[in-house]
Design a protein around this motif. Structure first.
Motif, PDB file in Angstrom:
ATOM      1  N   GLY A   1      -9.776 -16.845  -1.697  1.00 45.06           N
ATOM      2  CA  GLY A   1      -9.661 -15.558  -2.366  1.00 45.06           C
ATOM      3  C   GLY A   1      -8.219 -15.218  -2.714  1.00 45.06           C
ATOM      4  O   GLY A   1      -7.928 -14.691  -3.802  1.00 45.06           O
ATOM      5  N   GLN A   2      -7.290 -15.514  -1.817  1.00 47.79           N
ATOM      6  CA  GLN A   2      -5.887 -15.231  -2.105  1.00 47.79           C
ATOM      7  C   GLN A   2      -5.366 -16.113  -3.238  1.00 47.79           C
ATOM      8  O   GLN A   2      -4.548 -15.669  -4.059  1.00 47.79           O
ATOM      9  N   LEU A   3      -5.833 -17.350  -3.311  1.00 45.26           N
ATOM     10  CA  LEU A   3      -5.435 -18.199  -4.429  1.00 45.26           C
ATOM     11  C   LEU A   3      -5.971 -17.655  -5.750  1.00 45.26           C
ATOM     12  O   LEU A   3      -5.280 -17.683  -6.772  1.00 45.26           O
ATOM     13  N   LEU A   4      -7.200 -17.158  -5.738  1.00 52.78           N
ATOM     14  CA  LEU A   4      -7.729 -16.524  -6.942  1.00 52.78           C
ATOM     15  C   LEU A   4      -6.908 -15.293  -7.318  1.00 52.78           C
ATOM     16  O   LEU A   4      -6.610 -15.060  -8.499  1.00 52.78           O
ATOM     17  N   ALA A   5      -6.536 -14.507  -6.316  1.00 57.12           N
ATOM     18  CA  ALA A   5      -5.749 -13.304  -6.588  1.00 57.12           C
ATOM     19  C   ALA A   5      -4.383 -13.645  -7.166  1.00 57.12           C
ATOM     20  O   ALA A   5      -3.855 -12.915  -8.015  1.00 57.12           O
ATOM     21  N   LEU A   6      -3.791 -14.770  -6.733  1.00 58.46           N
ATOM     22  CA  LEU A   6      -2.462 -15.145  -7.183  1.00 58.46           C
ATOM     23  C   LEU A   6      -2.465 -15.918  -8.502  1.00 58.46           C
ATOM     24  O   LEU A   6      -1.508 -15.808  -9.285  1.00 58.46           O
ATOM     25  N   CYS A   7      -3.517 -16.689  -8.755  1.00 57.45           N
ATOM     26  CA  CYS A   7      -3.490 -17.630  -9.877  1.00 57.45           C
ATOM     27  C   CYS A   7      -4.459 -17.308 -11.012  1.00 57.45           C
ATOM     28  O   CYS A   7      -4.190 -17.652 -12.164  1.00 57.45           O
ATOM     29  N   ALA A   8      -5.592 -16.687 -10.710  1.00 60.82           N
ATOM     30  CA  ALA A   8      -6.646 -16.547 -11.711  1.00 60.82           C
ATOM     31  C   ALA A   8      -6.330 -15.419 -12.687  1.00 60.82           C
ATOM     32  O   ALA A   8      -5.658 -14.438 -12.347  1.00 60.82           O
ATOM     33  N   ASN A   9      -6.845 -15.556 -13.902  1.00 60.40           N
ATOM     34  CA  ASN A   9      -6.728 -14.471 -14.877  1.00 60.40           C
ATOM     35  C   ASN A   9      -7.832 -13.443 -14.621  1.00 60.40           C
ATOM     36  O   ASN A   9      -8.741 -13.690 -13.805  1.00 60.40           O
ATOM     37  N   PRO A  10      -7.792 -12.272 -15.269  1.00 60.92           N
ATOM     38  CA  PRO A  10      -8.800 -11.238 -14.985  1.00 60.92           C
ATOM     39  C   PRO A  10     -10.238 -11.702 -15.157  1.00 60.92           C
ATOM     40  O   PRO A  10     -11.109 -11.317 -14.352  1.00 60.92           O
ATOM     41  N   ALA A  11     -10.510 -12.515 -16.160  1.00 65.22           N
ATOM     42  CA  ALA A  11     -11.887 -12.985 -16.364  1.00 65.22           C
ATOM     43  C   ALA A  11     -12.333 -13.892 -15.222  1.00 65.22           C
ATOM     44  O   ALA A  11     -13.478 -13.802 -14.746  1.00 65.22           O
ATOM     45  N   GLN A  12     -11.451 -14.767 -14.772  1.00 62.21           N
ATOM     46  CA  GLN A  12     -11.780 -15.648 -13.654  1.00 62.21           C
ATOM     47  C   GLN A  12     -11.951 -14.860 -12.365  1.00 62.21           C
ATOM     48  O   GLN A  12     -12.844 -15.163 -11.561  1.00 62.21           O
ATOM     49  N   GLN A  13     -11.140 -13.842 -12.169  1.00 58.39           N
ATOM     50  CA  GLN A  13     -11.294 -13.000 -10.978  1.00 58.39           C
ATOM     51  C   GLN A  13     -12.606 -12.227 -11.019  1.00 58.39           C
ATOM     52  O   GLN A  13     -13.274 -12.070  -9.993  1.00 58.39           O
ATOM     53  N   GLU A  14     -12.976 -11.757 -12.200  1.00 55.01           N
ATOM     54  CA  GLU A  14     -14.239 -11.036 -12.334  1.00 55.01           C
ATOM     55  C   GLU A  14     -15.418 -11.955 -12.041  1.00 55.01           C
ATOM     56  O   GLU A  14     -16.415 -11.531 -11.444  1.00 55.01           O
ATOM     57  N   ARG A  15     -15.306 -13.226 -12.423  1.00 57.93           N
ATOM     58  CA  ARG A  15     -16.406 -14.183 -12.213  1.00 57.93           C
ATOM     59  C   ARG A  15     -16.518 -14.629 -10.770  1.00 57.93           C
ATOM     60  O   ARG A  15     -17.626 -14.758 -10.238  1.00 57.93           O
ATOM     61  N   TRP A  16     -15.378 -14.840 -10.078  1.00 51.51           N
ATOM     62  CA  TRP A  16     -15.432 -15.467  -8.771  1.00 51.51           C
ATOM     63  C   TRP A  16     -14.953 -14.581  -7.625  1.00 51.51           C
ATOM     64  O   TRP A  16     -15.527 -14.592  -6.542  1.00 51.51           O
TER      65      TRP A  16
END
Length: 372
Positions: A95-110
């Motif tokens: 989750g922290q990697l998603l918070a640091l690396c993902a764009n808003p669409a990727q965060q919304e998906r995962w």
């Protein structure tokens, strides 16, 4: 320094202590381990309802903005009860990697569904020949025909069988570290799942010409983010080990008070009293190191990694010492499945190997001192 908890943190600690005591007895824990991996457990849903899944994440991504101390409180409570839920490996680290690396669409998906308890993820960073070095990567990723293609193998991926998707690190042609999210049903992915010594779900992940669309690439330069997340994971593991060591010491002392030899409780024998004192000395010194690790997460990277490596090395040695002493003081029954301290001992021995063992982190400390 004043390490006293705030009123909110004390409430969090008390709530978690009651929750774990009510819902994670030895029999309940055994049932959790045997349950299907296809759906969230009642305990995980309770975590979601209480906001525990949101706690370690910043408010920018929908979290509650908890800091290292809040995470330490949670992990200590989970360690005391030997809670089998993958709070660290299935939520915090990916989750922290998603918070640091993902764009808003990727965060919304995962990320957003994960914080609501709808699914868990896994992080695949470890490789067979790397010996805990997250940046010694042989898994390769390159662009081909408008997609990313991944080839390689990741070992000892924690929570692999429970994950809706796995975050995978790979070497890019540029020489940088790429981070990709690989859904569980992706073609070309082979899983070999198993349980670790302390009953945690893990597995090996093989990627054979795995094709991913561009939006499955979370970052083409994830080295700093990965180092940040591994540091947070090691600090969290130290806190969890403190909880497990506390319970192992308590159970051992209770056994010595109850078990009699020559008509006297074992706790009256001075030699055994000295061994219990040694266990508590290791526990309290490790507690100080775990606090150091938790409060070092916001420091510059070099200082953070030095202090957390020192904490992980010391806590690893203490965990093994307390596990061995607990088994020996229980005698032969300490090796049986029916004796609950045996499960704590296995967990404490395994702790030393998770995210780098004592030898690895002592080398890190030594290298930092040489450089200074």
């Amino acid at each position: 320094m004043d390490f006293a908890l705030t009123d909110e943190q004390r409430m969090l600690e008390e709530t978690l202590t009651r929750l774990v005591a009510d819902q994670v007895s030895p029999e309940q824990r055994r049932a959790m381990l045997e349950a299907s991996a296809q759906e969230a457990s009642p305990l995980w849903r309770t975590f979601a309802e209480l906001g525990l899944l949101h706690m370690p994440f910043s408010e920018d991504v929908g979290g509650l903005g908890g800091d290292g101390t809040d995470l330490m409180i949670i992990m200590q409570a989970l360690g005391r009860g030997l809670v089998p839920e993958a709070y660290l490996y299935g939520l915090v680290m990916p989750g922290q990697l998603l918070a640091l690396c993902a764009n808003p669409a990727q965060q919304e998906r995962w990320l957003a569904p994960m914080l609501e308890g709808e699914h868990q993820l896994a992080l695949a960073w470890q490789e067979h020949s790397a010996r805990y070095d997250a940046f010694d990567i042989s898994t390769q990723a390159r662009q081909q025909d408008g997609q990313w293609q991944l080839n390689g193998r990741k070992d000892v991926v924690m929570n692999l069988s429970h994950a809706a998707a796995t975050l995978v690190t790979a070497q890019l042609p540029s020489g940088k570290v790429g981070l990709f999210i690989v859904p569980a049903d992706t073609q070309g992915v082979t899983l070999r799942t198993y349980r670790t010594m302390d009953d945690q779900p893990a597995g090996d992940l093989t990627l054979n010409n795995v094709s991913l669309p561009f939006d499955c690439c979370l970052s083409e330069d994830a080295q700093d983010a990965l180092a940040n997340v591994l540091a947070q994971g090691r600090a969290a593991l130290c806190a969890e080990a403190i909880g497990a060591m506390e319970t192992a010491c308590d159970q051992t002392l209770a056994y010595l008070k109850e078990r009699k030899q020559f008509g006297l409780p074992l706790a009256t024998f001075q030699a055994l009293q000295h061994r219990m004192v040694d266990m508590h000395l290791h526990l309290e010194q490790s507690r100080s190191m775990a606090i150091l690790a938790a409060t070092s997460l916001s420091l510059p990277a070099d200082e953070r990694d030095y202090k957390i490596a020192a904490a992980k090395a010391y806590c690893g040695e203490s965990a093994r010492f307390i596990a061995e002493q607990a088994i020996q003081l229980h005698g032969g029954m300490g090796m049986t499945e029916e004796c609950y301290v045996a499960h704590y001992a296995k967990h404490l021995v395994m702790f030393d190997h998770n995210l780098g063992d004592s030898d690895y982190h002592l080398e890190t400390v030594s290298d930092q001192l040489d450089a200074a």
